[in-house]
Design a protein around this motif. Structure first.
Motif, mmCIF file in Angstrom:
data_model
loop_
_atom_site.group_PDB
_atom_site.id
_atom_site.type_symbol
_atom_site.label_atom_id
_atom_site.label_comp_id
_atom_site.label_asym_id
_atom_site.label_seq_id
_atom_site.Cartn_x
_atom_site.Cartn_y
_atom_site.Cartn_z
ATOM 1 N N ALA A 184 38.895 -13.780 -14.425
ATOM 2 C CA ALA A 184 38.686 -14.296 -13.063
ATOM 3 C C ALA A 184 39.274 -15.698 -12.916
ATOM 4 C CB ALA A 184 37.197 -14.296 -12.723
ATOM 5 N N LEU A 185 39.023 -16.550 -13.912
ATOM 6 C CA LEU A 185 39.522 -17.926 -13.850
ATOM 7 C C LEU A 185 41.049 -17.961 -13.896
ATOM 8 C CD1 LEU A 185 36.966 -19.761 -16.150
ATOM 9 C CD2 LEU A 185 37.286 -20.073 -13.689
ATOM 10 N N ALA A 186 41.632 -17.131 -14.771
ATOM 11 C CA ALA A 186 43.083 -17.157 -14.942
ATOM 12 C C ALA A 186 43.808 -16.642 -13.706
ATOM 13 C CB ALA A 186 43.471 -16.324 -16.167
ATOM 14 N N THR A 187 43.177 -15.757 -12.941
ATOM 15 C CA THR A 187 43.872 -15.163 -11.789
ATOM 16 C C THR A 187 43.551 -15.881 -10.481
ATOM 17 O OG1 THR A 187 42.100 -13.532 -11.610
ATOM 18 C CG2 THR A 187 44.054 -12.865 -12.818
ATOM 19 N N THR A 188 42.557 -16.766 -10.491
ATOM 20 C CA THR A 188 42.175 -17.468 -9.256
ATOM 21 C C THR A 188 43.330 -18.228 -8.582
ATOM 22 O OG1 THR A 188 39.848 -17.623 -9.839
ATOM 23 C CG2 THR A 188 40.664 -19.287 -8.322
ATOM 24 N N PRO A 189 44.209 -18.895 -9.336
ATOM 25 C CA PRO A 189 45.287 -19.635 -8.653
ATOM 26 C C PRO A 189 46.240 -18.745 -7.862
ATOM 27 C CG PRO A 189 45.066 -20.363 -10.933
ATOM 28 C CD PRO A 189 44.203 -19.153 -10.788
ATOM 29 N N PHE A 190 46.339 -17.448 -8.230
ATOM 30 C CA PHE A 190 47.387 -16.613 -7.626
ATOM 31 C C PHE A 190 46.873 -15.602 -6.611
ATOM 32 C CE2 PHE A 190 47.911 -17.178 -12.254
ATOM 33 C CZ PHE A 190 48.856 -18.191 -12.219
ATOM 34 N N LEU A 191 45.600 -15.246 -6.678
ATOM 35 C CA LEU A 191 45.126 -14.104 -5.893
ATOM 36 C C LEU A 191 44.186 -14.540 -4.776
ATOM 37 C CD1 LEU A 191 44.529 -11.622 -8.843
ATOM 38 C CD2 LEU A 191 46.422 -11.646 -7.220
ATOM 39 N N PRO A 192 44.084 -13.705 -3.715
ATOM 40 C CA PRO A 192 43.187 -14.055 -2.615
ATOM 41 C C PRO A 192 41.723 -14.104 -3.070
ATOM 42 C CG PRO A 192 44.419 -12.018 -2.130
ATOM 43 C CD PRO A 192 44.817 -12.446 -3.486
ATOM 44 N N THR B 60 36.550 -23.771 -10.074
ATOM 45 C CA THR B 60 37.679 -23.766 -9.150
ATOM 46 C C THR B 60 37.233 -24.036 -7.717
ATOM 47 O OG1 THR B 60 37.570 -21.389 -8.670
ATOM 48 C CG2 THR B 60 38.892 -22.049 -10.564
ATOM 49 N N GLU B 61 38.157 -24.542 -6.937
ATOM 50 C CA GLU B 61 37.937 -24.788 -5.513
ATOM 51 C C GLU B 61 39.187 -24.265 -4.804
ATOM 52 O OE1 GLU B 61 35.272 -26.422 -3.852
ATOM 53 O OE2 GLU B 61 36.365 -25.725 -2.093
ATOM 54 N N GLY B 62 39.033 -23.248 -3.978
ATOM 55 C CA GLY B 62 40.211 -22.607 -3.404
ATOM 56 C C GLY B 62 41.037 -22.005 -4.528
ATOM 57 N N HIS B 63 42.319 -22.387 -4.613
ATOM 58 C CA HIS B 63 43.164 -21.852 -5.683
ATOM 59 C C HIS B 63 43.412 -22.865 -6.794
ATOM 60 C CE1 HIS B 63 43.998 -18.106 -3.599
ATOM 61 N NE2 HIS B 63 44.161 -18.807 -2.492
ATOM 62 N N GLY B 64 42.700 -23.992 -6.747
ATOM 63 C CA GLY B 64 42.936 -25.035 -7.748
ATOM 64 C C GLY B 64 41.675 -25.391 -8.515
ATOM 65 N N PRO B 65 41.768 -26.367 -9.419
ATOM 66 C CA PRO B 65 40.592 -26.781 -10.184
ATOM 67 C C PRO B 65 39.573 -27.536 -9.320
ATOM 68 C CG PRO B 65 42.512 -28.121 -10.762
ATOM 69 C CD PRO B 65 42.990 -27.086 -9.794
ATOM 70 N N ALA B 66 38.310 -27.544 -9.767
ATOM 71 C CA ALA B 66 37.229 -28.111 -8.950
ATOM 72 C C ALA B 66 36.963 -29.582 -9.248
ATOM 73 C CB ALA B 66 35.962 -27.301 -9.160
ATOM 74 N N GLY B 67 37.809 -30.221 -10.039
ATOM 75 C CA GLY B 67 37.555 -31.623 -10.361
ATOM 76 C C GLY B 67 36.641 -31.747 -11.565
#
Lengths: 231, 107
Positions: A184-192, B60-67
């Motif tokens: 989940a963490l690894a795919t969060t930057p790319f997926l909705p 995470t926050e949105g598509h980036g890290p949460a700080g």
């Protein structure tokens, strides 16, 4: 003890909801929008997303679909829940009360009676606090403009973590949970939003593999036992 | 911004779809009896989903890290929960840690 813990969670839900209502109204939506969403949808993350997309000028269809993707995890939640809902009308209301908090509180209890009590207490508490907070926040405006300041954003993952940790005594879950979370963490930057959490279910495949290594009958591959054919 | 009618229809659609997702599981479970092994896998799935929600909202926050502040609060909570501290202490420690760090200017 259980009711006190649930009351704390509902209070946190209520305060978060204050800022949700305030943000929705401040972004130009009429008050009835967060009010109706909070009662009829009753799923915070999808409502935040819906309101955010509409306020940013997104299409309503896209906002609905995005919200549904975020809420898709309720289907496996419902499959996992023991019989805490009851039948008939109780099941209709009980289904509506399904959310991360009510499910995690139910699963963290021992015995069906306590599971049922935890599920309904948490579900009804959220049903009360979430819409109340949203309407109050929308009416009062941005009194609390940033709930992050109070560390509320850290409370919700902490709530889930505290209630999920005891389940990790179980071997299957100890394998599946870290793998799922990592996916989940690894795919969060790319997926909705919502999709990475669903992909975490791939971690369950690990738990689905039978415990062959612990079974002395199956540790040896029968192929190896067979004598080598003469060259 | 869409008109009121469109907005109301969208809200109803999201509400109906969400209800269907919530209702489908309990309905299915009441119709069929699952083998014990499948029942356990379902429970594992729910725990994995909840842990994934916890991990993504913590880090995470949105598509980036949460700080820093929020993850730090959740880590403190995790350690306390591991040491079997009461739920109230665990959850409030997360909030106090995150809020305290932000007061110090660490976001």
């Amino acid at each position: 003890m259980l009711l006190r813990d649930i009351a704390l969670v509902c209070l946190a839900v209520g305060v978060t909801s204050l800022s949700y209502g305030a943000i929705a109204v401040a972004s130009g939506l009429p008050l009835w929008v967060p009010a109706a969403l909070s009662v009829l949808v009753l799923a915070g993350a999808s409502e935040f997303l819906f309101v955010g997309l509409i306020a940013a000028g997104g299409s309503p269809i896209a906002a609905v679909l995005a919200g549904l993707v975020v809420n898709a995890r309720h289907l496996p939640f419902g499959l996992a829940l023991p019989d805490v809902l009851g039948r008939g009308r109780r099941r209709l209301l009980g289904s509506h009360l399904m959310n991360d908090e009510s499910v995690v509180f139910a699963l963290a209890q021992d015995g069906i009676a306590r599971q049922r009590a935890a599920y309904w207490a948490c579900g009804l508490g959220v049903l009360l606090c979430w819409p109340l907070g949203a309407v109050a926040g929308g009416l009062v405006g941005t009194v609390i403009d940033d709930t992050d300041l109070f560390g509320l954003d850290a409370m919700f993952p902490a709530i889930l973590l505290a209630l999920v940790l005891p389940a990790l005594r179980d071997r299957d879950k100890r394998l599946a949970v870290p793998v799922g979370a990592a996916i989940a963490l690894a795919t969060t930057p790319f997926l909705p939003a919502g999709v990475p959490v669903l992909l975490a279910l791939a971690g369950v495949a690990l738990a689905a593999v039978p415990h062959r290594t612990n079974d002395p009958d199956k540790t040896n591959d029968p192929e190896k036992e067979r004598p080598c054919p003469a060259p | 911004m869409p008109g009121s009618l469109t907005l109301a229809a969208a809200i109803l659609a999201l509400a109906a779809g969400t209800f269907a997702l919530r209702f489908a599981g309990p309905l299915l479970r009441s119709r069929i009896t699952l083998p014990a092994r499948a029942e356990k896998l379902m429970e594992t799935s729910a725990i994995v989903l909840l842990a994934a929600v916890a991990a993504t909202t913590a880090l995470t926050e949105g598509h980036g890290p949460a700080g820093i502040a929020r993850p730090a609060g959740v880590v403190v909570a995790g350690v306390l929960a591991w040491r079997k501290a009461p739920f109230l202490v665990v959850v409030l420690a997360a909030a106090v840690t995150a809020a305290g760090l932000r007061l110090l200017g660490v976001t």
